[in-house]
Design a protein around this motif. Structure first.
Motif, PDB file in Angstrom:
ATOM      1  N   TYR A   1       0.832  -1.201   0.000  1.00 44.60           N
ATOM      2  CA  TYR A   1       0.000   0.000   0.000  1.00 44.60           C
ATOM      3  C   TYR A   1       0.875   1.262   0.000  1.00 44.60           C
ATOM      4  O   TYR A   1       0.641   2.185  -0.788  1.00 44.60           O
TER       5      TYR A   1
ATOM      6  N   CYS B   1      -6.265   0.209   0.909  1.00 43.62           N
ATOM      7  CA  CYS B   1      -6.604   1.054  -0.234  1.00 43.62           C
ATOM      8  C   CYS B   1      -7.998   1.659  -0.078  1.00 43.62           C
ATOM      9  O   CYS B   1      -8.202   2.845  -0.379  1.00 43.62           O
TER      10      CYS B   1
ATOM     11  N   THR C   1     -10.885   2.679  -5.352  1.00 43.87           N
ATOM     12  CA  THR C   1     -10.863   1.218  -5.465  1.00 43.87           C
ATOM     13  C   THR C   1     -12.096   0.774  -6.243  1.00 43.87           C
ATOM     14  O   THR C   1     -13.186   1.327  -6.072  1.00 43.87           O
TER      15      THR C   1
END
Length: 175
Positions: free
Chosen positions: A15, A41, A49
């Protein structure tokens, strides 16, 4: 384990690598191996996303993102790689940068026979269509590998896959 004995939080390091690389769109097919990364995310208000219905949809999404000036990454399981092969010709023919992270099935410790064929074929199939493939077995290698793959994808404009092995994510046991 890291050198100091603490477990490496490899989903968080992926991430953070995405953040550092200014990846603003992450598409995925829901997968237990990517669960923590997907959660990181989702929690980021600056990162979009998109849950995919089918893996090949992520190819078009990544291509459109690049044309729109955004960097993206696609998360999937090796069993879904076979669904992407024809769509990956778009990436190959148009020379779009592309970053894929695939959690592997059908390798170390697999107990589900249905996962074996595509799991074993994934590296060969992706290499055959021109993708650069990196395999990660240990948590301490994740950050360096994903950073290298991200640089190759977006700075050298390559199509790159990082294969996260079952040794790393853990094999699922079906009885």
């Amino acid at each position: 384990m890291s050198q100091d004995g603490a477990a490496v939080d490899w989903p968080r390091s992926i991430y953070q690598t995405f953040k550092d690389a200014k990846i603003s769109l992450v598409s995925y097919v829901p997968d237990g191996g990517h669960k923590q990364l997907i959660a990181h995310c989702h929690a980021d208000k600056e990162m979009r996303t998109v849950s995919l219905t089918t893996e090949q949809d992520g190819i078009g999404l990544a291509s459109g993102a690049w044309l729109g000036g955004q960097r993206s990454a696609m998360l999937l399981q090796s069993s879904g790689v076979g669904n992407c092969i024809n769509a990956l010709s778009l990436i190959n023919n148009c020379r779009f940068p592309f970053l894929m992270l695939a959690t592997m099935r059908g390798d170390f410790g697999e107990t589900n026979n249905w996962q074996m064929a595509m799991g074993q074929a994934t590296p060969t199939v992706l290499s055959a269509i021109g993708m650069v493939c990196f395999r990660v077995e240990k948590a301490e290698d994740v950050e360096e590998t994903v950073q290298a793959a991200t640089n190759m994808a977006f700075l050298a404009q390559q199509s790159v896959a990082v294969l996260l092995s079952q040794r790393l994510i853990g094999a699922k046991v079906f009885k």
